[in-house]
Structures are given as C-alpha cells and as structure tokens.
Design a protein around this motif. Structure first.
Motif, PDB file in Angstrom:
ATOM      1  N   VAL A  50     -21.089  -0.832  15.848  1.00  0.00           N
ATOM      2  CA  VAL A  50     -21.374   0.597  16.041  1.00  0.00           C
ATOM      3  C   VAL A  50     -22.164   1.183  14.884  1.00  0.00           C
ATOM      4  CG1 VAL A  50     -19.421   0.996  17.592  1.00  0.00           C
ATOM      5  CG2 VAL A  50     -19.121   1.294  15.117  1.00  0.00           C
ATOM      6  N   GLY A  51     -22.635   0.323  13.972  1.00  0.00           N
ATOM      7  CA  GLY A  51     -23.544   0.765  12.922  1.00  0.00           C
ATOM      8  C   GLY A  51     -22.915   1.184  11.611  1.00  0.00           C
ATOM      9  N   HIS A  52     -21.616   1.032  11.450  1.00  0.00           N
ATOM     10  CA  HIS A  52     -20.983   1.341  10.168  1.00  0.00           C
ATOM     11  C   HIS A  52     -21.241   0.207   9.184  1.00  0.00           C
ATOM     12  CE1 HIS A  52     -18.028   3.945  12.597  1.00  0.00           C
ATOM     13  NE2 HIS A  52     -18.974   4.706  12.096  1.00  0.00           N
ATOM     14  N   VAL A  53     -21.422   0.566   7.919  1.00  0.00           N
ATOM     15  CA  VAL A  53     -21.625  -0.432   6.869  1.00  0.00           C
ATOM     16  C   VAL A  53     -20.371  -0.470   6.005  1.00  0.00           C
ATOM     17  CG1 VAL A  53     -23.030  -1.113   4.896  1.00  0.00           C
ATOM     18  CG2 VAL A  53     -24.113  -0.033   6.871  1.00  0.00           C
ATOM     19  N   ALA A  58     -14.014  -2.794   1.195  1.00  0.00           N
ATOM     20  CA  ALA A  58     -13.618  -1.945   2.322  1.00  0.00           C
ATOM     21  C   ALA A  58     -13.259  -2.790   3.544  1.00  0.00           C
ATOM     22  CB  ALA A  58     -14.734  -0.964   2.664  1.00  0.00           C
ATOM     23  N   TYR A  59     -14.028  -3.853   3.788  1.00  0.00           N
ATOM     24  CA  TYR A  59     -13.787  -4.735   4.932  1.00  0.00           C
ATOM     25  C   TYR A  59     -12.446  -5.443   4.804  1.00  0.00           C
ATOM     26  CZ  TYR A  59     -14.912  -8.434   8.372  1.00  0.00           C
ATOM     27  OH  TYR A  59     -14.923  -9.291   9.436  1.00  0.00           O
ATOM     28  N   LEU A  60     -12.217  -6.068   3.647  1.00  0.00           N
ATOM     29  CA  LEU A  60     -10.967  -6.810   3.461  1.00  0.00           C
ATOM     30  C   LEU A  60      -9.767  -5.867   3.399  1.00  0.00           C
ATOM     31  CD1 LEU A  60     -12.076  -9.680   1.045  1.00  0.00           C
ATOM     32  CD2 LEU A  60     -11.938  -9.677   3.556  1.00  0.00           C
ATOM     33  N   GLN A  61      -9.964  -4.675   2.868  1.00  0.00           N
ATOM     34  CA  GLN A  61      -8.885  -3.677   2.853  1.00  0.00           C
ATOM     35  C   GLN A  61      -8.529  -3.256   4.277  1.00  0.00           C
ATOM     36  OE1 GLN A  61      -6.971  -2.787   0.383  1.00  0.00           O
ATOM     37  NE2 GLN A  61      -5.832  -1.249   1.531  1.00  0.00           N
ATOM     38  N   SER A 127     -23.671  -9.526   6.928  1.00  0.00           N
ATOM     39  CA  SER A 127     -23.238  -9.891   8.268  1.00  0.00           C
ATOM     40  C   SER A 127     -23.509  -8.719   9.197  1.00  0.00           C
ATOM     41  CB  SER A 127     -21.742 -10.213   8.261  1.00  0.00           C
ATOM     42  OG  SER A 127     -21.321 -10.642   9.533  1.00  0.00           O
ATOM     43  N   GLN A 128     -24.039  -9.019  10.377  1.00  0.00           N
ATOM     44  CA  GLN A 128     -24.273  -7.977  11.365  1.00  0.00           C
ATOM     45  C   GLN A 128     -23.844  -8.494  12.724  1.00  0.00           C
ATOM     46  OE1 GLN A 128     -28.004  -5.982  11.318  1.00  0.00           O
ATOM     47  NE2 GLN A 128     -27.583  -4.870  13.183  1.00  0.00           N
ATOM     48  N   ALA A 129     -23.103  -7.663  13.445  1.00  0.00           N
ATOM     49  CA  ALA A 129     -22.658  -8.000  14.795  1.00  0.00           C
ATOM     50  C   ALA A 129     -23.287  -7.022  15.776  1.00  0.00           C
ATOM     51  CB  ALA A 129     -21.140  -7.922  14.879  1.00  0.00           C
ATOM     52  N   THR A 130     -23.729  -7.557  16.904  1.00  0.00           N
ATOM     53  CA  THR A 130     -24.342  -6.742  17.948  1.00  0.00           C
ATOM     54  C   THR A 130     -23.618  -7.013  19.257  1.00  0.00           C
ATOM     55  OG1 THR A 130     -26.484  -6.933  16.843  1.00  0.00           O
ATOM     56  CG2 THR A 130     -26.495  -6.216  19.152  1.00  0.00           C
TER      57      THR A 130
END
Length: 141
Positions: A50-53, A58-61, A127-130
C-alpha cells in the motif's frame, strides 16, 4: 560507462542468495527476530503493497508487537541477478498476513528485493511487494 555482466541465475552465488531469502521468509513467519535481524541490513527499507515505507527497526518492531503477523509466505521460483556484491531478486509469492489485528486474505504478490554482500554475508537492503489483483480498468497500450 562500462557495464558489468550479471552472474547467471543458476550459479552458486545465485542459489546462496535464494537460500538466504527463503531463510529470511521463514524467520519473518516464525517471528524469529534474532534471525530476521541478521538477514536485514542496518539501513533496510520495505515498501509495502500500500506504499508505506518501513525502516528495519520499524518493520521488526511491527512483527515483534504483532502489528504484522505473517501467517503464510510461500515463494515461487526466485529469479536472481548478481552484480558483484549486489543482487536483485524477484519472485511471486502467496501471502496471508494479519495487519493491525485484521486478517488480510491469502493473495499473490510480486516481490523485488535488493541484497548486498557485506563481509561475506548477504543481507536484504530494499524490499518492495506489489499486490497482484484483477485489472479493473482497460490497460493503456
């Protein structure tokens, strides 16, 4: 400007990177933050569908608190391009995730990840997911 050739996708290094990516996914699904931390570079960034960076911290938290809870993450064949100490991978995967206590239905996503080799260890840097969805409007030629 001189161009560098990519190492063939079937090479030993490419297979090593595929295994690191699979280990990274297993760690994320299991919530193994110690293993996941080792597989993500200090300056890692994720761009969500959804476009959040999100930064590495922050990811691991978010995984630690359960704000992101991967129920399933099954990768298909992983394409790899290696250029020296950097590599780009791309694959299609099936994911099911609980995001902010809301179950996101099982769906398919394209993943593109950049890896770097630092001191003999491959780590995910970007990393980017679509999300793969149905086309709701006519594509532009």
């Amino acid at each position: 400007m001189a161009q560098t050739a990519a190492v063939p996708a079937g090479g030993v290094i490419a297979e090593q990177i595929r295994e690191v990516e699979r280990a990274r996914l297993r760690a994320l699904v299991a919530g193994d933050l110690s293993a996941a931390s080792e597989l993500h570079a200090p300056d890692f960034q994720l761009v969500t569908p959804v476009g959040h960076v999100l930064s590495k911290d922050a990811y691991l938290q978010a995984i630690a608190t359960g704000d992101i809870d991967y129920v399933e993450w099954e990768p298909g064949p992983i394409d790899v391009r290696v250029h020296g100490n950097a590599a780009v991978i791309r694959y299609r995967a099936t994911l099911e995730v609980i995001f902010n206590q809301r179950r996101v239905p099982r769906a398919s996503y394209w993943h593109t990840d950049t890896y770097e080799n630092a001191d003999g260890q491959w780590q995910a840097v970007w990393s980017q997911a679509t999300a793969i969805g149905q086309i709701t409007q006519r594509p532009v030629p």
